[in-house]
Structures are given as C-alpha cells and as structure tokens.
Design an enzyme around this catalytic site. Structure first.
Site, PDB file in Angstrom:
ATOM      1  N   GLY A 101      -0.929  16.674   1.729  1.00 30.76           N
ATOM      2  CA  GLY A 101      -0.646  16.093   3.033  1.00 30.76           C
ATOM      3  C   GLY A 101      -1.848  15.793   3.888  1.00 30.76           C
ATOM      4  N   TYR A 113      -1.667   6.367  -4.798  1.00 33.66           N
ATOM      5  CA  TYR A 113      -0.401   5.705  -4.450  1.00 33.66           C
ATOM      6  C   TYR A 113      -0.560   4.181  -4.409  1.00 33.66           C
ATOM      7  CZ  TYR A 113       0.608  10.509  -3.111  1.00 33.66           C
ATOM      8  OH  TYR A 113       0.758  11.869  -3.118  1.00 33.66           O
ATOM      9  N   GLU A 158      -2.216  21.416  -2.857  1.00 39.60           N
ATOM     10  CA  GLU A 158      -1.930  20.414  -3.896  1.00 39.60           C
ATOM     11  C   GLU A 158      -2.036  19.023  -3.281  1.00 39.60           C
ATOM     12  OE1 GLU A 158       1.934  21.807  -5.254  1.00 39.60           O
ATOM     13  OE2 GLU A 158       2.930  20.659  -3.669  1.00 39.60           O
ATOM     14  N   CYS A 159      -3.261  18.658  -2.950  1.00 37.75           N
ATOM     15  CA  CYS A 159      -3.487  17.342  -2.354  1.00 37.75           C
ATOM     16  C   CYS A 159      -3.482  16.258  -3.422  1.00 37.75           C
ATOM     17  CB  CYS A 159      -4.841  17.317  -1.632  1.00 37.75           C
ATOM     18  SG  CYS A 159      -4.810  18.294  -0.136  1.00 37.75           S
ATOM     19  N   GLY A 160      -3.052  15.094  -3.035  1.00 40.16           N
ATOM     20  CA  GLY A 160      -3.118  13.920  -3.907  1.00 40.16           C
ATOM     21  C   GLY A 160      -4.016  12.882  -3.256  1.00 40.16           C
ATOM     22  N   ARG A 161      -3.503  12.313  -2.158  1.00 41.22           N
ATOM     23  CA  ARG A 161      -4.195  11.207  -1.485  1.00 41.22           C
ATOM     24  C   ARG A 161      -5.650  11.536  -1.150  1.00 41.22           C
ATOM     25  NH1 ARG A 161      -1.326   7.609   1.028  1.00 41.22           N
ATOM     26  NH2 ARG A 161       0.378   9.112   1.129  1.00 41.22           N
ATOM     27  N   CYS A 164       7.560 -13.827  -5.061  1.00 41.43           N
ATOM     28  CA  CYS A 164       8.425 -14.741  -4.294  1.00 41.43           C
ATOM     29  C   CYS A 164       9.250 -13.959  -3.290  1.00 41.43           C
ATOM     30  CB  CYS A 164       9.330 -15.495  -5.256  1.00 41.43           C
ATOM     31  SG  CYS A 164       8.389 -16.378  -6.489  1.00 41.43           S
TER      32      CYS A 164
HETATM   33  C1  LIG Z   1       5.504  18.289  -3.647  1.00 40.18           C
HETATM   34  C2  LIG Z   1       4.325  17.451  -3.334  1.00 40.18           C
HETATM   35  N1  LIG Z   1       3.122  18.028  -3.352  1.00 40.18           N
HETATM   36  C3  LIG Z   1       1.999  17.319  -3.088  1.00 40.18           C
HETATM   37  C4  LIG Z   1       2.061  15.974  -2.791  1.00 40.18           C
HETATM   38  C5  LIG Z   1       0.797  15.237  -2.497  1.00 40.18           C
HETATM   39  O1  LIG Z   1       0.776  14.829  -1.188  1.00 40.18           O
HETATM   40  P1  LIG Z   1      -0.492  14.106  -0.575  1.00 40.18           P
HETATM   41  O2  LIG Z   1      -0.829  12.979  -1.474  1.00 40.18           O
HETATM   42  O3  LIG Z   1      -0.018  13.663   0.758  1.00 40.18           O
HETATM   43  O4  LIG Z   1      -1.593  15.111  -0.492  1.00 40.18           O
HETATM   44  C6  LIG Z   1       3.315  15.336  -2.740  1.00 40.18           C
HETATM   45  C7  LIG Z   1       3.421  13.933  -2.389  1.00 40.18           C
HETATM   46  O5  LIG Z   1       4.441  13.364  -2.148  1.00 40.18           O
HETATM   47  C8  LIG Z   1       4.484  16.090  -3.030  1.00 40.18           C
HETATM   48  O6  LIG Z   1       5.686  15.539  -3.025  1.00 40.18           O
END
Ligand SMILES: Cc1ncc(COP(=O)(O)O)c(C=O)c1O
Length: 407
Positions: free
Chosen positions: A229, A372, A265-268, A343
């Site tokens: 997040g 993403y 558990e970051c992604g973005r 389109c």
């Molecule tokens: C359960 C869970 N953990 C971690 C993430 C990663 O979130 P972010 O990319 O905002 O750090 C998500 C993204 O939707 C998620 O659903």
C-alpha cells in the site's frame, strides 16, 4: 539511480518497425530493493506482492533481496517456484479453493493468509489429511478509520478479509481448527498511500490492535503482516513517500514490540519505477477543437491510467527523421489527449496535457509503468500485436520471448 535512459535510446534507435515496448530495468530494480531492505528494521520481513509484476526476470532480480513472495493464485505460486524451490511464499487472496490450497501445500507454501472461516475449514481439513499443522495469519477487515488512499480494500464493506466483528466471535473458537497454527494477523487495507507518517501510524494501530486481541484471546502472536500500500507519485503536485522516515517510525515500533515479527508485502513501491512503456505516435489530429495523439499501444497493454482515470506521467522522445513527402502532423505548445489504438473512447492514457511538441512518429515514454501495467491489462482486445518486453540486466538489453529472457 534511475532507469537506464541511454539503453532505452539505443533500443529505440535499433527499431525498424513502430515502437511499442515495455522496458524493465532490472539493475535499477535490484538496487532499489536492496536500498529499501537496508533501511527496514531487521524485525521486518519484506515480501514482494507479485501481482504488481510477476515476470520471471523481475522475480529473479528480486529473489536475492526479499524475504519472500506474496501470491494470490496457483499461477503465481508456479511463477515463484519457477525461480526458487524454497523461497518463502505467503498465499493470500479472497478466493482460495480447495484445489488451490492443495496445490499450495504440495508446492511448499509456508504461510497462508486466510480470509474467511470457510478458508480456515478447508485448510484445516487438508492439513488433517496430511497429518500436519499449517501456519496461517487471519486477514482482518477492521472497523477503524483509514487514511485516504487511491484504493481502499478494508475498513469498509468489501470482499476482503474477515470482518472484525466476526473475528471476535472466531478467535475464542480457534481450537475448532487444530491443524492450523494461527500465528498472527494480516492487514492490507489500502493502496497508494503517499503519507509516511499516516502509514506508520496505521501500522502502529494494526500492531496495537493485534496485541490487544492476542492478550484478550490468549493467542500465541508472533507475526503481523502490515500489507503493502505504499504509494508512488503519478502526478506532479504529489510528494514522494518518505521511506526513510517511515523506517525510523517502524524501528520505534519494533523497539516497543521486540517479541513480534512484522512483515510487509509491497508491490507498487517495489516495481513501479523500474518500468517504462514506450509507444510510437501513429497519428495526430484535431476533433471538436481538441488535439488527439493516437499511439501504437494503449490500455490493452497499460490499463492503469484508464483504470485510475489519471493522466499518466510521460516524456516525449523526439525523432527527427520523417522520410515521407507528405505532411507530418504535429501538436505544438498545445494540450493533447494521448489515446491508444482501441475502438473505445475509454482508451486514454493522459488527457489534455500540454506538450512543447509532439509529432507523428515521435515516441511517448510513460514512466513508472513497472507495476500494475501489463499485468492488469486485457492484452488481446482487438488483437493488436503485443508490445515487445525488454529487460535491462547488467547494463545490457535483453529481449523477452514469452517472458523467458534471451540475450
Ligand atoms: C493482499 C495484497 N497484498 C499486497 C498488495 C500490494 O499492494 P501495493 O501494490 O499497493 O503495495 C495487494 C494489492 O492489491 C494485495 O491485494
């Protein structure tokens, strides 16, 4: 460190067809991850949420630096196991079926984030069949207020997690599930939060609340996953997340709770900045008094801007050669809407943004496209060719063949 713009220019110079590519700088990604982990307190385990970008090359680049990977499907488990047989996997997601849980156990998943009592029952049943106990965290949808962020998954009515009120009824009955070892709680409540102070305060609140539940229900609490997040700035007026300050605040929190392990558990925040999306301008026109640039590409490759309804940050890479005798359309010092080739009027990546100059055949490079982007997009709508997938590794350009990298 920044993405390697010299190699991006080299890539563009070598193209004989219209340019359309994602380029991921793995050198940047590894060094970024190392920097993040070095700042986090040692009490914090850093997972990468692979839904943000699950390319094999990306996972392999992160593998030496992360504690583990957070996944949400069998496909994601397989992708992680393709790069490592034993790296820790935490399995989350609201829709875990019995066959998915079974496969996860077969593939040595070490931790489950359970989101409903049915998920507890299913996993307990499978663990009993195998004569084992399985570690899990209970994902909570809390009732407290959350800071504002672009996406909110909890603190309100959503499909995610166990409602806090239901959790209160479940915690005294955990002995109904003797094959589960509930070691803590999981909170992932929002996405794209840019305020480090508010984020740290939220994490502290998670930890305090979890500790209170553990005391009240006599749980052996060892671990709290505080989710991902952390946001990245997509708009010029936004302020970067102050990661250093966040880590200082986390360190204070860890000192207050020395018996606990925290996990993130970051992604973005991990993979957004390593990627760019290049699109050649195929046409420029005026319609109803506004300028439109049509791109070789669009939301079928890069859905984030249309999904979030934002103007995605970009730069123009000018190409001076125009080998034709006919006129080259251009937009000079005007506001232009950047559209994809689909389109549908929804296929917009940036709306009415003023450019110094943009001409047909120039290239628009969307920044912060590593998370993403491709992975949330509907690739085959209209059956246009897929973008080329390119990686920069050891200062070299590598082209992907179906996600397997070749030199
Ligand atoms: C359960 C869970 N953990 C971690 C993430 C990663 O979130 P972010 O990319 O905002 O750090 C998500 C993204 O939707 C998620 O659903």
């Amino acid at each position: 460190m920044a993405v390697n713009s010299t190699l991006i220019q080299d890539y563009i110079a070598k193209q004989s067809k219209e340019v359309c590519a994602f380029i991921y700088d793995l050198d940047f990604l590894s060094s970024h991850m190392q920097t993040l982990v070095a700042q986090l307190p040692t009490q914090v385990d850093s997972y990468y949420a692979i839904k943000a970008n699950s390319d094999e090359a990306v996972l392999a680049a992160l593998l030496p630096h992360v504690y583990g990977f957070e996944v949400a499907s069998m496909g994601e488990i397989a992708k992680v196991r393709a790069v490592s047989r034993d790296v820790p996997i935490a399995f989350g997601g609201p829709g875990k079926t019995i066959s998915e849980l079974q496969t996860a156990l077969d593939l040595n998943v070490e931790l489950f984030h359970l989101e409903s009592e049915l998920q507890l029952a299913r996993l307990n049943h499978l663990a009993a069949e195998r004569g084992m106990r399985v570690k899990c965290l209970l994902r909570v949808n809390p009732h407290f207020d959350l800071p504002t962020a672009t996406l909110q998954m909890a603190g309100q009515a959503t499909q995610f997690g166990i409602d806090e009120m239901e959790l209160m009824a479940l915690l005294p009955r955990l002995s109904d599930y003797p094959h589960l070892e509930v070691i803590g709680f999981h909170f992932h409540c929002l996405s794209n939060n840019l305020d480090a102070y508010k984020h740290a305060a939220l994490v502290r609140h998670y930890v305090q609340t979890a500790q209170q539940w553990a005391t009240q229900f006599k749980l052996n609490l060892t671990t709290i996953n505080v989710g991902g997040g952390i946001g990245v700035t997509y708009q010029p007026h936004e302020q970067e997340f102050d990661f250093a300050r966040y880590c200082e605040l986390l360190a204070q929190l860890c000192r207050d709770y020395p018996h606990l392990r925290l996990a993130t558990e970051c992604g973005r925040y991990i993979s957004a900045e390593c990627g760019v999306y290049l699109c050649e301008v195929t046409d420029i026109k005026q319609n109803h008094g506004q300028y439109f640039a049509v791109l070789r590409g669009g939301s079928h490759h890069f859905r984030l801007p249309s999904s979030w309804q934002h103007n995605h940050p970009f730069v123009v890479i000018a190409r001076d050669i125009w080998p034709y005798s006919f006129a080259r359309p251009a937009a000079v010092k005007v506001a232009v809407t950047l559209c994809g080739e689909l389109c549908t009027p929804k296929d917009v990546l940036a709306k009415q943004v003023t450019v110094a100059s943009l001409r047909a055949d120039d290239i628009v490079m969307f920044q912060k496209a590593g998370a993403y982007g491709w992975h949330i997009s509907h690739h085959d709508f209209l059956s246009h060719p897929h973008p080329e997938r390119v990686y920069i590794k050891d200062q070299t350009l590598l082209i992907s063949e179906d996600n397997h990298v070749t030199r």
